[in-house]
Design an enzyme around this catalytic site. Structure first.
Site, PDB file in Angstrom:
ATOM      1  N   SER A 146      68.509  63.465  62.603  1.00 45.74           N
ATOM      2  CA  SER A 146      67.780  64.728  62.731  1.00 45.74           C
ATOM      3  C   SER A 146      67.150  64.801  64.119  1.00 45.74           C
ATOM      4  O   SER A 146      67.044  63.783  64.816  1.00 45.74           O
ATOM      5  CB  SER A 146      66.672  64.752  61.663  1.00 45.74           C
ATOM      6  N   TYR A 159      59.675  62.627  56.141  1.00 42.39           N
ATOM      7  CA  TYR A 159      61.039  62.933  56.587  1.00 42.39           C
ATOM      8  C   TYR A 159      61.260  62.355  57.985  1.00 42.39           C
ATOM      9  O   TYR A 159      62.278  61.736  58.279  1.00 42.39           O
ATOM     10  CB  TYR A 159      61.220  64.451  56.594  1.00 42.39           C
TER      11      TYR A 159
END
Ligand code: GCO
Length: 255
Positions: A146, A159
């Protein structure tokens, strides 16, 4: 040249592939010639995703299991052993998002995000790599990172920690498995139009931030990740290891 990216004769497992990025990657690898195993937690959504791709003539199968459940993952691989199905390519895509400030985050929610987005990649890759090594077949492991593998955004702390872990777990995998001709790499999607991000797309302020923060000036689409996934799944990347390729519209390249 086309042989370089041809996945014919390979079997790929894409975790979390009933929708979004995972479904697009499963479709892309199948279109490139691989037989693809789709995965999700629910049998009905796995079967629906399989049916959708099979209707287009793609060679797909499915298995519903929870990638955070070590026993369920082991049972899945044991069944594939019995069926003489060998995973040559693993895309660790399964992931969830949970947006809340760290000071308000329950430990159970932290753990759920870490388990799904990071620990599952270890659990599934361990089963796959054990077999790749035993078969002396080599293999491909692609973890989904990410932008938050490189930088943090407030309110997605669990996350971010998980995706930072994915960046370094990918390097750890390459440190131990490159000698067995297993190439472990990662793809770092930018802000992509998925169900998980729908609340962000619908937020005018966030939408404007995404569009102004990357030189492409727009959100990415799931199928814009397919080319990098096919590359990292193919012979074209036989000497690429431990890398994260960001497919982010240029976000991380500019000030
Ligand atoms: C968020 C988003 C991000 C993006 C992606 C960016 O809440 O910030 O869900 O996590 O989806 O990870 O690379």
């Amino acid at each position: 040249m086309s042989r370089l990216f041809d996945l014919t004769g390979r079997t790929a497992l894409v975790t979390g592939s009933v929708r979004g990025i995972g479904f697009a990657l499963a479709e892309g690898l199948a279109t490139a010639g691989a037989e693809v195993i789709l995965n999700g937690t629910r049998e009905d959504t796995v079967n629906a995703a399989v049916a959708k791709l099979a209707a287009n003539g793609l060679r797909v199968r499915g298995r519903a299991f929870d990638v955070t459940d070590e026993r369920a993952v082991g049972e899945a691989f044991a069944q594939w052993d019995r069926d003489n199905v060998h995973v040559d390519i693993l895309i660790n895509n399964a992931g969830i998002q949970f947006r809340k400030p760290l000071v308000e985050l329950e430990l159970s929610d932290w753990q759920r995000v870490i388990d799904t987005n990071l620990t599952s990649a270890f659990i599934v890759a361990k089963e796959a790599a054990q077999r790749m090594i035993a078969r002396r077949s080599g293999g491909k492991i692609i973890n989904i990172g990410s932008l938050t593998s490189e930088g943090a955004r407030a309110t997605v702390g669990a996350y971010t920690a998980a995706k930072g872990g994915i960046r370094m777990l990918t390097r750890a995998m390459s440190a131990e498995w490159a000698a067995f001709d297993i190439q472990a790499n990662a793809i770092g999607p930018g802000y992509i139009l998925t169900d998980m991000n729908a609340p962000l797309v619908e937020n005018a302020e966030f939408d404007a931030w995404v569009k102004s923060s990357n030189p492409s000036g727009r959100w990415g689409k799931p199928d814009e990740l397919v080319g990098t996934a096919v590359y990292l799944s193919s012979a074209a990347s036989s000497y690429v290891n431990g890398q994260i390729i960001h497919v982010d519209g240029g976000w991380l390249a500019v000030l």
